[in-house]
Design a protein around this motif. Structure first.
Motif, PDB file in Angstrom:
ATOM      1  N   ALA A 293       7.491   1.170  -4.504  1.00  0.00           N
ATOM      2  CA  ALA A 293       6.241   0.384  -5.245  1.00  0.00           C
ATOM      3  C   ALA A 293       7.288  -0.357  -5.988  1.00  0.00           C
ATOM      4  O   ALA A 293       8.338  -0.163  -6.376  1.00  0.00           O
ATOM      5  CB  ALA A 293       5.448   1.347  -5.971  1.00  0.00           C
ATOM      6  N   LEU A 294       6.605  -1.520  -6.579  1.00  0.00           N
ATOM      7  CA  LEU A 294       7.148  -2.475  -7.433  1.00  0.00           C
ATOM      8  C   LEU A 294       6.256  -2.118  -8.928  1.00  0.00           C
ATOM      9  O   LEU A 294       5.174  -2.459  -8.872  1.00  0.00           O
ATOM     10  CB  LEU A 294       6.953  -3.829  -6.940  1.00  0.00           C
ATOM     11  N   TRP A 295       7.452  -1.979  -9.914  1.00  0.00           N
ATOM     12  CA  TRP A 295       6.868  -1.705 -11.235  1.00  0.00           C
ATOM     13  C   TRP A 295       6.953  -3.019 -12.238  1.00  0.00           C
ATOM     14  O   TRP A 295       7.960  -3.423 -12.164  1.00  0.00           O
ATOM     15  CB  TRP A 295       7.303  -0.526 -11.705  1.00  0.00           C
ATOM     16  N   LEU A 296       6.244  -3.046 -13.203  1.00  0.00           N
ATOM     17  CA  LEU A 296       6.564  -3.756 -14.391  1.00  0.00           C
ATOM     18  C   LEU A 296       6.689  -2.965 -15.472  1.00  0.00           C
ATOM     19  O   LEU A 296       6.013  -2.125 -15.641  1.00  0.00           O
ATOM     20  CB  LEU A 296       5.317  -4.890 -14.404  1.00  0.00           C
ATOM     21  N   ARG A 297       7.835  -3.223 -16.074  1.00  0.00           N
ATOM     22  CA  ARG A 297       8.130  -2.638 -17.338  1.00  0.00           C
ATOM     23  C   ARG A 297       7.299  -3.148 -18.506  1.00  0.00           C
ATOM     24  O   ARG A 297       7.786  -3.724 -19.580  1.00  0.00           O
ATOM     25  CB  ARG A 297       9.854  -2.916 -17.460  1.00  0.00           C
ATOM     26  N   MET A 309       2.713  -2.718 -10.085  1.00  0.00           N
ATOM     27  CA  MET A 309       2.331  -4.041  -9.661  1.00  0.00           C
ATOM     28  C   MET A 309       1.815  -4.103  -7.925  1.00  0.00           C
ATOM     29  O   MET A 309       0.765  -4.562  -7.730  1.00  0.00           O
ATOM     30  CB  MET A 309       3.445  -5.274  -9.795  1.00  0.00           C
ATOM     31  N   ARG A 310       2.809  -3.862  -7.245  1.00  0.00           N
ATOM     32  CA  ARG A 310       2.525  -3.748  -5.831  1.00  0.00           C
ATOM     33  C   ARG A 310       2.918  -2.289  -5.186  1.00  0.00           C
ATOM     34  O   ARG A 310       3.994  -1.840  -5.567  1.00  0.00           O
ATOM     35  CB  ARG A 310       3.718  -4.764  -5.260  1.00  0.00           C
ATOM     36  N   LYS A 311       1.818  -1.835  -4.726  1.00  0.00           N
ATOM     37  CA  LYS A 311       1.757  -0.472  -4.345  1.00  0.00           C
ATOM     38  C   LYS A 311       2.825  -0.311  -3.019  1.00  0.00           C
ATOM     39  O   LYS A 311       3.180  -1.526  -2.435  1.00  0.00           O
ATOM     40  CB  LYS A 311       0.460  -0.063  -3.726  1.00  0.00           C
ATOM     41  N   SER A 312       3.036   1.051  -2.583  1.00  0.00           N
ATOM     42  CA  SER A 312       3.767   1.132  -1.552  1.00  0.00           C
ATOM     43  C   SER A 312       3.403   0.401   0.219  1.00  0.00           C
ATOM     44  O   SER A 312       4.063   0.156   0.907  1.00  0.00           O
ATOM     45  CB  SER A 312       4.272   2.520  -1.237  1.00  0.00           C
ATOM     46  N   TYR A 316      -1.754  -5.346  -4.223  1.00  0.00           N
ATOM     47  CA  TYR A 316      -1.340  -5.721  -5.492  1.00  0.00           C
ATOM     48  C   TYR A 316      -2.483  -4.639  -6.231  1.00  0.00           C
ATOM     49  O   TYR A 316      -3.544  -4.473  -5.794  1.00  0.00           O
ATOM     50  CB  TYR A 316      -1.517  -6.890  -5.880  1.00  0.00           C
ATOM     51  N   THR A 317      -1.996  -4.179  -7.319  1.00  0.00           N
ATOM     52  CA  THR A 317      -2.961  -3.397  -8.192  1.00  0.00           C
ATOM     53  C   THR A 317      -3.973  -4.671  -9.039  1.00  0.00           C
ATOM     54  O   THR A 317      -3.545  -5.733  -8.918  1.00  0.00           O
ATOM     55  CB  THR A 317      -2.312  -2.534  -9.100  1.00  0.00           C
TER      56      THR A 317
END
Length: 562
Positions: A293-297, A309-312, A316-317
């Protein structure tokens, strides 16, 4: 008057520096000018002397005495007195009150308005309901709070843009389309083939019937026509969304609520705004991959934990399009962005603000500003009202308007602070009694209009200029209470704008109406003596003007007769 008194106190502080009573380098403290709760303490008071005492190493009453002697009296100021530990109490001269009445009559509808916003742009977003069914009572509270915030900001000199954000993408819309399709194919909610998360209200049958009949709906200049093909899920989706958007717009129009901008969530995807926002966050070094997944800090910007932010699966969440949407507000020139939401949305607020900060676009830290409202409980006959036959599981806004009327519904839904639980008593809202606050306020306005009708019927004259030239009977407690209440309107309106709390306007109007009723009960208006008649009617008409100005801010009518 508060500004005048503040300037006089600052002038007095400067004089004490010159005299050596205060150190020459002592900064002016952040003192206040306020109205005392008790009339015996004067018309206004200040805590300036108490704030100066400690840094000046002097007794606060001694500082207060020196300040009182340094502040010139005369003109608007009849006297400056010292009270308690060092309060300065100001009493106004009769001419100050007289001039206030002249200003009300001279400015009319503009009385109370100010230019503090200086024409800057403020976007106010409210309601923003999913187009999946009729608006419920909670949407009604959002609608009137948002609409009144917009009205208050407009009165404070802001260029207000009213905005409705349609969540027309996502799971809810798919559930809507499947529900309408099931109805179009002859299913009902209790049938085995009904969608698991389908909408069950009777309105779904209305949408399906219109779709099968080839009905057309126009929304914001676009016409959508039902194809009649129950297997065409895309056509059903487009028609159902348009149908329910149109219905919601009708409900809002009946509620006196309108918008300048209708923004579709789907446009953020169609225009590539979501992907572009994510790209900027990645390029800014605030995103990372973990677990596919893509995470935002977001913890770097005050959130309690980082957010996906973007699931596997590549989707997008839900907070990501919210970041893209609020970025669009900034890009559209909204110096302030104010969003009115139900309190159940509070969990996403920090991450949206964090996402905006992570974009490094110069967006202020407090952007957007949120106003959250709590739930509404509707009562009738001492019992809670929950259901609407048409909606199935909730009471609709239209139901409430039909029962209580637009004015009472608006008043009751905005009259309490948004973050407080609200009990809406239909029986009270419908009653024509002095216990009903909106009726009481409207009756006060109508009663003053009635005085003018009676004046004409009796063949009596009225000279406004003569009335405004007559001295006010300030020895009468009711007169002083009414003119004081009238004078509070400009500062009250400014405070409501600063705090984004339009319920303060409703509270004020009730207090003004009560002050007028006391004056009305204590005085005869249509007397033979022209000077007395003119003076009393001039004061009553000033009250009428302020009542009308305040009701306009709430979007409630100011009737001439009841």
């Amino acid at each position: 008057m508060k500004s005048t008194l503040k300037a006089l106190v600052e002038q007095g502080i400067a004089a004490l520096r010159t005299q050596g009573i205060l150190p020459s380098d002592l900064a002016t403290p952040d003192f206040v000018i306020e109205r005392p709760k008790e009339r015996a303490h004067g018309d206004f008071s200040s805590n300036a002397a108490m704030l100066l005492a400690k840094p000046a190493r002097n007794n606060p009453r001694a500082i207060a005495q020196a300040l009182a002697e340094a502040i010139p009296t005369g003109g608007d100021i009849a006297s400056v007195e010292i009270a308690g530990p060092g309060f300065l109490n100001f009493r106004l001269a009769p001419e100050a009150w007289q001039r206030q009445l002249r200003e009300v009559h001279a400015q009319g509808e503009a009385f109370g308005r100010n230019a503090s916003g200086a024409g800057r742009v403020a976007g106010v977003e409210y309601v923003s309901a999913n187009p999946t069914g009729p608006l419920h009572v909670g949407h009604g509270r959002a609608a009137v709070i948002g609409d009144c915030i917009a009205r208050v900001l407009d009165a404070n000199g802001w260029d207000v843009k009213r905005e409705f954000y349609y969540n027309d993408a996502g799971v809810q819309i798919e559930n809507l389309a499947k529900s309408v399709q099931a109805r179009a194919k002859g299913l009902v909610p209790d049938d085995a083939g009904w969608p698991e998360d389908g909408y069950r209200g009777d309105y779904i049958a209305d949408v399906a019937r219109a779709f099968l009949d080839g009905g057309s709906v126009e929304v914001e200049g676009q016409v959508v026509t039902g194809s009649g093909d129950a297997d065409d899920i895309d056509s059903i989706r487009r028609f159902a969304v348009a149908y329910l958007r149109n219905e919601q717009n009708g409900d809002l129009a009946a509620f006196g609520v309108a918008f300048d901008v209708y923004f579709l969530e789907s446009s953020l995807y169609a225009d590539g705004k979501v992907e572009e926002t994510v790209r900027q966050l990645v390029e800014g070094g605030h995103a990372y991959e973990d677990g596919g997944a893509l995470w935002l800090r977001t913890t770097a910007f005050g959130d309690d934990k980082d957010r996906v932010m973007r699931k596997s699966d590549g989707t997008y969440t839900y907070f990501v399009p919210d970041v893209a949407y609020h970025l669009s507000k900034w890009e559209r020139g909204y110096e302030r962005a104010i969003t009115e939401l139900g309190a159940d949305h509070h969990g996403s607020l920090a991450r949206v603000k964090a996402g905006l900060q992570a974009l490094d676009r110069g967006i202020p830290q407090g952007y957007p500003e949120y106003v959250l409202h709590q739930m509404v409980t509707v009562m009738r006959g001492g019992e809670e009202v929950k259901l609407s036959k048409r909606a199935g599981s909730y009471l609709t806004l239209r139901d409430l308007i039909d029962e209580a009327g637009r004015d009472a519904t608006r008043w009751f839904l905005v009259a309490r602070k948004p973050d407080s639980q609200l009990v809406f008593d239909i029986d009270l809202a419908r009653s024509q009694s002095l216990d009903n606050p909106v009726y009481y306020v409207q009756l006060s306005h109508a009663r003053i209009c009635g005085l003018l009708r009676q004046l004409k019927e009796r063949g009596l004259g009225f000279d406004l200029d003569n009335g405004l030239a007559r001295p006010l009977d300030l020895d009468s407690a009711a007169t002083l209470e009414l003119v004081t209440a009238i004078s509070r309107w400009p500062e009250l309106l400014a405070t409501a704008g600063q705090l984004l709390e339009p319920h303060l306007v409703a509270q004020y109007l009730l207090e003004l109406a009560q002050a007028f009723q006391s004056y009305y009960n204590d005085h005869q208006f249509l007397v033979d003596e022209a000077d007395v008649r003119d003076a009393r009617l001039a004061l009553a008409l000033a009250a009428r003007q302020v009542l009308a100005n305040g009701l306009e801010v709430l979007g409630v009518q100011a009737p001439e007769a009841m």
